[in-house]
Design an enzyme around this catalytic site. Sequence first.
Site, PDB file in Angstrom:
ATOM      1  N   VAL A  25       0.859  -1.184   0.000  1.00 36.75           N
ATOM      2  CA  VAL A  25       0.000   0.000   0.000  1.00 36.75           C
ATOM      3  C   VAL A  25       0.898   1.237   0.000  1.00 36.75           C
ATOM      4  CG1 VAL A  25      -1.787   1.267   1.248  1.00 36.75           C
ATOM      5  CG2 VAL A  25      -1.794  -1.243   1.279  1.00 36.75           C
ATOM      6  N   ASP A 134     -13.380 -10.077  10.565  1.00 38.61           N
ATOM      7  CA  ASP A 134     -11.951 -10.031  10.875  1.00 38.61           C
ATOM      8  C   ASP A 134     -11.567  -8.696  11.486  1.00 38.61           C
ATOM      9  OD1 ASP A 134      -8.808 -10.316   9.073  1.00 38.61           O
ATOM     10  OD2 ASP A 134      -9.407 -10.893  11.092  1.00 38.61           O
TER      11      ASP A 134
HETATM   12  C1  LIG Z   1      -5.260   1.818   3.218  1.00 41.22           C
HETATM   13  C2  LIG Z   1      -4.804   3.040   3.970  1.00 41.22           C
HETATM   14  C3  LIG Z   1      -3.691   3.185   4.771  1.00 41.22           C
HETATM   15  C4  LIG Z   1      -3.725   4.494   5.245  1.00 41.22           C
HETATM   16  N1  LIG Z   1      -2.847   5.183   6.075  1.00 41.22           N
HETATM   17  C5  LIG Z   1      -1.728   4.646   6.682  1.00 41.22           C
HETATM   18  N2  LIG Z   1      -1.485   3.325   6.603  1.00 41.22           N
HETATM   19  C6  LIG Z   1      -0.399   2.823   7.226  1.00 41.22           C
HETATM   20  C7  LIG Z   1      -0.144   1.396   7.099  1.00 41.22           C
HETATM   21  C8  LIG Z   1      -0.779   0.672   6.132  1.00 41.22           C
HETATM   22  C9  LIG Z   1      -0.558  -0.783   5.941  1.00 41.22           C
HETATM   23  C10 LIG Z   1      -1.010  -1.380   4.759  1.00 41.22           C
HETATM   24  C11 LIG Z   1      -0.807  -2.758   4.530  1.00 41.22           C
HETATM   25  C12 LIG Z   1      -0.170  -3.549   5.485  1.00 41.22           C
HETATM   26  C13 LIG Z   1       0.270  -2.933   6.681  1.00 41.22           C
HETATM   27  C14 LIG Z   1       0.076  -1.568   6.915  1.00 41.22           C
HETATM   28  N3  LIG Z   1       0.456   3.557   7.965  1.00 41.22           N
HETATM   29  C15 LIG Z   1       0.242   4.898   8.077  1.00 41.22           C
HETATM   30  C16 LIG Z   1       1.133   5.680   8.839  1.00 41.22           C
HETATM   31  C17 LIG Z   1       0.945   7.059   8.938  1.00 41.22           C
HETATM   32  N4  LIG Z   1       1.850   7.839   9.653  1.00 41.22           N
HETATM   33  C18 LIG Z   1       1.622   9.280   9.786  1.00 41.22           C
HETATM   34  C19 LIG Z   1       1.085   9.540  11.166  1.00 41.22           C
HETATM   35  N5  LIG Z   1       1.993   9.014  12.213  1.00 41.22           N
HETATM   36  C20 LIG Z   1       1.406   9.242  13.494  1.00 41.22           C
HETATM   37  C21 LIG Z   1       2.172   7.543  12.031  1.00 41.22           C
HETATM   38  C22 LIG Z   1       2.736   7.235  10.660  1.00 41.22           C
HETATM   39  C23 LIG Z   1      -0.151   7.658   8.273  1.00 41.22           C
HETATM   40  C24 LIG Z   1      -1.039   6.883   7.537  1.00 41.22           C
HETATM   41  C25 LIG Z   1      -0.848   5.499   7.428  1.00 41.22           C
HETATM   42  N6  LIG Z   1      -4.804   5.073   4.750  1.00 41.22           N
HETATM   43  N7  LIG Z   1      -5.477   4.200   3.975  1.00 41.22           N
END
Ligand SMILES: Cc1cc(Nc2nc(/C=C/c3ccccc3)nc3cc(N4CCN(C)CC4)ccc23)n[nH]1
Length: 273
Positions: A25, A134
């Site tokens: 992603v 889930d």
């Molecule tokens: C689908 C989706 C993801 C998403 N936003 C975010 N996803 C994932 C981690 C995503 C992920 C995807 C697949 C497998 C494992 C993790 N990590 C993120 C980390 C983020 N940051 C910015 C804010 N910080 C506090 C923490 C790190 C922001 C958005 C994130 N919005 N829509």
Amino acid sequence: NRKREWSLSDFEIGKPLGKGKFGRVYVAREVKSKFVVALKVIFKEQLEKYRIHHQVRREMEIQMSLQHPNVLRLYGWFHDSERVFLILEYAHNGELYKELSKKGHFSENQAATYILSLTKALAYCHQKHVIHRDIKPENLLLDHQGRLKIADFGWSVQSRSKRHTMCGTLDYLAPEMVENKAHDYAVDNWTLGILCYEFLYGAPPFEAETQSDTFKRIMKVDLSFPSTPFVSSEAKHLISRLLVKDSSQRLSLQRIMEHPWIIKNANPMGVCN
Ligand SMILES: Cc1cc(Nc2nc(/C=C/c3ccccc3)nc3cc(N4CCN(C)CC4)ccc23)n[nH]1
């Protein structure tokens, strides 16, 4: 804009956010509108190899049809010769379980606010005959206001309403058939009890060294509450009314929304900083 055909050239790809089982992603921006999205990339050979194209198609149909403030939006999708791309809502504050592990456990206000958001989202999904099955911290994201979003419908199913197969009458359905139908829906209620416990204590209630020990504890509903000052008796009451073996005896989603612990502690707007 859902009718139009999207393609990779419509997006500027940003940093990778995470790696799931079947793909990565990325954060991405639609070039013309500058709108920020999350782009989930799944390799077609993975779909073939794990024979999950029907599951991915179902995830897409389900998520495209759901529009709720606590359900992550799927805006559209496209594919090229070797990949399928899902255009997903971007949740700016990342994964809820990272916030939980950072804090150790949530306050009663935060836990109740998240449980209320989840309950509203599940009530909406169940009314659309969708069972997530889930719900776990890894599938929960937080938007820029800290509002909870259920993501990853990879495992949800469209509930087969057996009634239609028996032309409208229930008279001929064996109790376990009817019970099974009720049971499917109530599986999400059980999970709300697990999550409520985990939000307040920092670990799920039936955690054990081995899978089989966890299985035994679940089947026995071997539930105990560590004595801590920061978990009220109302919270324990709600958890005990959800972690019930007989699925028909679990508190309904409506009753959860009206529970004294939720009324007293949850922020109705779903925001809590
Ligand atoms: C689908 C989706 C993801 C998403 N936003 C975010 N996803 C994932 C981690 C995503 C992920 C995807 C697949 C497998 C494992 C993790 N990590 C993120 C980390 C983020 N940051 C910015 C804010 N910080 C506090 C923490 C790190 C922001 C958005 C994130 N919005 N829509």
